[in-house]
Design a protein around this motif. Sequence first.
Motif, PDB file in Angstrom:
ATOM      1  N   ILE A   1       1.046  52.198 -36.350  1.00 13.24           N
ATOM      2  CA  ILE A   1      -0.365  51.732 -36.571  1.00 13.24           C
ATOM      3  C   ILE A   1      -0.742  50.585 -35.223  1.00 13.24           C
ATOM      4  O   ILE A   1      -1.761  50.718 -34.990  1.00 13.24           O
ATOM      5  CB  ILE A   1      -0.157  50.645 -37.864  1.00 13.24           C
ATOM      6  N   SER A   2       0.220  50.415 -34.477  1.00 13.64           N
ATOM      7  CA  SER A   2      -0.189  49.519 -33.304  1.00 13.64           C
ATOM      8  C   SER A   2      -0.606  50.353 -32.240  1.00 13.64           C
ATOM      9  O   SER A   2      -0.986  49.769 -31.120  1.00 13.64           O
ATOM     10  CB  SER A   2       1.250  48.513 -32.943  1.00 13.64           C
ATOM     11  N   ASN A   3      -0.642  51.702 -32.312  1.00 12.68           N
ATOM     12  CA  ASN A   3      -1.045  52.679 -31.304  1.00 12.68           C
ATOM     13  C   ASN A   3      -2.574  52.974 -31.610  1.00 12.68           C
ATOM     14  O   ASN A   3      -3.188  53.664 -30.800  1.00 12.68           O
ATOM     15  CB  ASN A   3      -0.276  53.725 -31.357  1.00 12.68           C
ATOM     16  N   PHE A   4      -3.223  52.536 -32.740  1.00 11.79           N
ATOM     17  CA  PHE A   4      -4.283  53.106 -33.292  1.00 11.79           C
ATOM     18  C   PHE A   4      -5.420  51.894 -33.199  1.00 11.79           C
ATOM     19  O   PHE A   4      -4.878  50.452 -33.450  1.00 11.79           O
ATOM     20  CB  PHE A   4      -4.524  53.648 -34.541  1.00 11.79           C
TER      21      PHE A   4
ATOM     22  N   LEU B   1      -3.979  54.352 -28.323  1.00  9.79           N
ATOM     23  CA  LEU B   1      -4.008  54.020 -27.442  1.00  9.79           C
ATOM     24  C   LEU B   1      -2.642  54.399 -26.363  1.00  9.79           C
ATOM     25  O   LEU B   1      -2.520  53.972 -25.032  1.00  9.79           O
ATOM     26  CB  LEU B   1      -3.578  52.382 -27.420  1.00  9.79           C
ATOM     27  N   ASP B   2      -1.537  54.686 -27.309  1.00  7.42           N
ATOM     28  CA  ASP B   2      -0.192  54.892 -26.410  1.00  7.42           C
ATOM     29  C   ASP B   2       0.078  56.140 -25.930  1.00  7.42           C
ATOM     30  O   ASP B   2       0.742  57.079 -26.279  1.00  7.42           O
ATOM     31  CB  ASP B   2       0.535  54.640 -27.758  1.00  7.42           C
ATOM     32  N   THR B   3      -0.458  56.339 -24.776  1.00  7.68           N
ATOM     33  CA  THR B   3      -0.488  57.535 -23.963  1.00  7.68           C
ATOM     34  C   THR B   3       0.566  57.590 -22.777  1.00  7.68           C
ATOM     35  O   THR B   3       0.750  58.368 -22.014  1.00  7.68           O
ATOM     36  CB  THR B   3      -1.766  58.123 -23.596  1.00  7.68           C
TER      37      THR B   3
END
Length: 317
Positions: free
Chosen positions: A155-158, A179-181
């Motif tokens: 969830i911390s990546n959206f 976010l997490d790319t």
Amino acid sequence: MKIDIELLKEFEKTLDTVHPERGKIPINILGYGEISLVFSIKGQNVAYKRIPIFDNESQVKRHVWAYKTYNELLEKIGLKLPDYDVAWFKDDMGKIQFYCIQEMIDVNSVGDKIIHHLSKEQVKLLVLLVLREMKKVWDFNKKSQTYEVALDGQISNFIVIDYNMNNPKIEKNTKLGYLDTSTPLFRINGNEAMEPELLLKSAPSFLRWLLKALFLQDTVDRYYDFRRVIIDLIANFYKEQLPEFIPTLIDLANTFLREEAADHELTPIEGQEIFDYYKSDANMWEIFQRVRKLDRFIHTKILRKNYPFYLPAEIQR
Ligand SMILES: Nc1ncnc2c1ncn2[C@@H]1O[C@H](COP(=O)(O)OP(=O)(O)OP(=O)(O)O)[C@@H](O)[C@H]1O
Ligand SMILES: [Mg+2]
């Protein structure tokens, strides 16, 4: 994006990885994962993800290619990404410093922040929207002859686009961003695009072979597995101290798998699996974090050398 490499070089010169806020260039820490430090430089609208894992130019060039291709693939798949770029250089000691760079997003709109301000119904809707973003990736994988794309679905990546923290609300047509790319996990004709062993570079060298033998393949594989990525997303609510949401989210995911993602033919998820997964995952990262602290101690106090990584204080799990 316009990037001031000279400023980053200056930043590296005075960086203290134990207290990164105390360097000469003033920064704000935006977040950190298990490997990277994410920060902004005061006065700029840019998020820098510092990833100190490269030994030579060919490694870094391959990684830049993988990072750009991964971003392009995700955009093609239909995920919304912030503007992005990459920068790297050799510092005064000749060491490669590498940064993934993104447009800075309001930290209050990141998933792991907002779930603490929403009702259960709203969190359910948010997770449903996350599942739909994930499904785009696995729909693509199903169709593609060449590529297989992985995703870290925590969830911390959206982020919620146009989120208003004074009136926190999720609606059916709310748009999410991803976010997490910075860990570009994807395969071309079955070959891993990035060098997966880079993931172990933040571990003490005396332990790498052991971690590789025990965890690496499985840790990489799980990001390619739709069902395990969903389990990871839900199990994360333990770490977020919201275990009371989990039974509802399992029901939600199973309805989603039955109705919207039926063609992926995934078996329903069970509560025990989520709990077992959370326990083993938390253990793995905790062990990892402890050996890294020991390694930092050896580097800084005994060998009197620099330690390149930033280690977060105790993480609540
Ligand atoms: N562009 C951005 N703007 C603002 N904050 C960001 C941005 N990108 C990341 N962050 C913050 O930093 C956190 C961690 O970033 P991200 O998920 O990209 O990497 P990570 O989880 O550290 O990856 P890894 O664990 O592989 O090192 C995010 O959850 C978010 O809070
Ligand atoms: Mg992340």
